[in-house]
Design a protein around this motif. Sequence first.
Motif, PDB file in Angstrom:
ATOM      1  N   PHE A 122       0.829  -1.198   0.000  1.00 51.74           N
ATOM      2  CA  PHE A 122       0.000   0.000   0.000  1.00 51.74           C
ATOM      3  C   PHE A 122       0.868   1.255   0.000  1.00 51.74           C
ATOM      4  CE2 PHE A 122      -2.827   3.254   1.610  1.00 51.74           C
ATOM      5  CZ  PHE A 122      -4.067   2.920   1.083  1.00 51.74           C
ATOM      6  N   ALA A 123       1.947   1.225   0.786  1.00 55.56           N
ATOM      7  CA  ALA A 123       2.868   2.368   0.830  1.00 55.56           C
ATOM      8  C   ALA A 123       3.536   2.579  -0.519  1.00 55.56           C
ATOM      9  CB  ALA A 123       3.918   2.152   1.912  1.00 55.56           C
ATOM     10  N   GLY A 124       3.978   1.486  -1.162  1.00 59.80           N
ATOM     11  CA  GLY A 124       4.612   1.598  -2.476  1.00 59.80           C
ATOM     12  C   GLY A 124       3.666   2.139  -3.523  1.00 59.80           C
ATOM     13  N   ALA A 125       2.409   1.663  -3.507  1.00 58.90           N
ATOM     14  CA  ALA A 125       1.417   2.159  -4.462  1.00 58.90           C
ATOM     15  C   ALA A 125       1.110   3.634  -4.216  1.00 58.90           C
ATOM     16  CB  ALA A 125       0.141   1.333  -4.362  1.00 58.90           C
ATOM     17  N   ALA A 180      -4.910  -2.856  -0.161  1.00 54.20           N
ATOM     18  CA  ALA A 180      -5.835  -2.590   0.944  1.00 54.20           C
ATOM     19  C   ALA A 180      -6.743  -3.792   1.180  1.00 54.20           C
ATOM     20  CB  ALA A 180      -6.667  -1.350   0.647  1.00 54.20           C
ATOM     21  N   ALA A 181      -7.092  -4.501   0.102  1.00 53.13           N
ATOM     22  CA  ALA A 181      -7.935  -5.689   0.227  1.00 53.13           C
ATOM     23  C   ALA A 181      -7.218  -6.814   0.975  1.00 53.13           C
ATOM     24  CB  ALA A 181      -8.360  -6.176  -1.165  1.00 53.13           C
ATOM     25  N   CYS A 185      -1.055  14.090  -0.296  1.00 51.89           N
ATOM     26  CA  CYS A 185      -2.204  13.309   0.178  1.00 51.89           C
ATOM     27  C   CYS A 185      -1.999  11.819  -0.086  1.00 51.89           C
ATOM     28  CB  CYS A 185      -3.483  13.794  -0.511  1.00 51.89           C
ATOM     29  SG  CYS A 185      -3.991  15.448   0.009  1.00 51.89           S
ATOM     30  N   LEU A 186      -1.092  11.485  -1.002  1.00 51.71           N
ATOM     31  CA  LEU A 186      -0.702  10.101  -1.252  1.00 51.71           C
ATOM     32  C   LEU A 186       0.614   9.770  -0.549  1.00 51.71           C
ATOM     33  CD1 LEU A 186      -1.675  10.083  -5.007  1.00 51.71           C
ATOM     34  CD2 LEU A 186      -2.715   8.638  -3.271  1.00 51.71           C
ATOM     35  N   TYR A 187       1.565  10.683  -0.598  1.00 51.30           N
ATOM     36  CA  TYR A 187       2.859  10.443   0.050  1.00 51.30           C
ATOM     37  C   TYR A 187       2.722  10.226   1.554  1.00 51.30           C
ATOM     38  CZ  TYR A 187       5.512  11.935  -4.124  1.00 51.30           C
ATOM     39  OH  TYR A 187       6.064  12.026  -5.382  1.00 51.30           O
ATOM     40  N   VAL A 188       1.707  10.824   2.173  1.00 53.14           N
ATOM     41  CA  VAL A 188       1.572  10.739   3.625  1.00 53.14           C
ATOM     42  C   VAL A 188       1.418   9.294   4.105  1.00 53.14           C
ATOM     43  CG1 VAL A 188      -0.954  10.959   3.690  1.00 53.14           C
ATOM     44  CG2 VAL A 188       0.414  11.822   5.601  1.00 53.14           C
ATOM     45  N   ASN A 189       0.956   8.396   3.215  1.00 52.94           N
ATOM     46  CA  ASN A 189       0.805   6.989   3.602  1.00 52.94           C
ATOM     47  C   ASN A 189       2.145   6.305   3.844  1.00 52.94           C
ATOM     48  OD1 ASN A 189      -2.056   6.914   3.398  1.00 52.94           O
ATOM     49  ND2 ASN A 189      -1.890   6.761   1.173  1.00 52.94           N
ATOM     50  N   VAL A 190       3.208   6.795   3.208  1.00 58.17           N
ATOM     51  CA  VAL A 190       4.508   6.125   3.316  1.00 58.17           C
ATOM     52  C   VAL A 190       5.060   6.172   4.740  1.00 58.17           C
ATOM     53  CG1 VAL A 190       6.877   6.078   2.472  1.00 58.17           C
ATOM     54  CG2 VAL A 190       4.995   6.547   0.874  1.00 58.17           C
TER      55      VAL A 190
END
Length: 500
Positions: free
Chosen positions: A92-95, A119-120, A174-179
Amino acid sequence: MSQPSEAPPRANPRRWLALVFIGLAQLMIVLDITIVNIALPSAQRDLGISDGDRQWVITAYTLAFGSLLLLGGRIADYTGRKRAFLIGLLGFAGASALGGAASGFEMLLAARALQGAFAALLAPSALSLLAVNFTEPRERAKAFGIFGAIAAGGGAIGLVVGGLLTEYLDWRWCLYVNVPIAVVAAISWSVLPTDTRAEGRARFDIPGVVLAVCGLVAVVYGCSEAESEGWDSRLVTGLLILGAVLLLAFVMVERSVARPLLPPRVVADRTRGSAYLAVGLSVVGMFAMFLFLTYYMQLVKGYSALLTGVAFLPMTGAVLIGAGGVASRLIPKVPPRLLVAPGLLIAATGVVLLVPLDVDSSYAAGVLPAELLVGFGMGLVMAPSMNYATHGVGAGDAGVASATVNTAQQIGGSIGTAMLNTIATSATSDYMASHARQMTPQTAKATAKAGLVEGFSHAFVVSSSILVGAAVVVALLMNTPRPVREPGTEGATPLPAHMG
């Protein structure tokens, strides 16, 4: 009658620290549902995405996530929840990093689909790890209260974080914050309980996988297209009929194969089945609140994205009180329907308070009371529902049971959003048509705002009706009494009195 539970492992001494990391992973998944909505207008301008294609940034995620959940849960059962959790987390972090670095629409779309796929795997792994990590009744209630609060209130936090990142940094964050969240959560490898797997060699129900994935894709895709095409379009009708036929065939296959993807015993239990139903229907009210209040505050009241996110924070606080403060204390003491059914009715009351909203309504008088009631009610619903969604299942079915409640949430949200948005849009169109003759260039803007609010009011009426209906159904079906502990079962998951 559910399958007897297997002997639980010895309590993990670092289970509360593990809960922190599991909660972080769940927060990351929930954040991503709303945080990207805030970033989408900026991403559309930056990447040159057309109005017709922009919905696919959301739909690519929901399609992959919703359709692959059952398979992800079964993979977790066979490979081990701990291993599946880490793979899902890092994937998920890579995506997310790939999406943040997207140079065009196609790259962003692929990244969002990958996010949904990982995520699934991550979502059912997180919930099943929680189920096997906390087996003592009071501790389990507290842990699921916290988890339920994250599941119900994390979306509002996503609006705030998305608004902050978009306004002060860039939509890509908003996507990078997941890493960094994933990196911190990955530390949990050392504190999670020893991995367990379903007995026997991994054998996947290929016909069941194909039917479930294709059926869920058809349903989710059909609902997403209903927002733009209308429920009576041939495309939407065909997709929904195809989805229903494939899912019916899936049910028939699962009753006949030796190792089903979703064993009928998982959903046949009235308590677990009611928990899945409560989650699936309750998100209709939650999605109505998020979707239409976001439009109301930004388009009608003129709030910025950041201010809109901040305006949702009281609801998050109410969720925390309902799930962590009240439900976690009552789960070991009362039958689950005495929490879930009243919670649905409280949430319905909150949505009803939004029906008389108009263009001039104030936040304090018109929006805040509704937010507090919906948040508190959802806290009462989500904590026990998440708890009982995995209650009494064998360890080998924990992953797929967790996946089922996540699937209910995803499908309920997809259907609810499409249905309510169609109702709101139709009511707004009727309002504008009836006021077209009286409208002047000077009043056009005010009339358009009034039309939007009229549409929202119609959607709130339907949403509250669904929540009331769900409360009645859950009260009738969820017949499980208060959990009791059998002599000599200290540390084991309590069984309801009708199970043994």
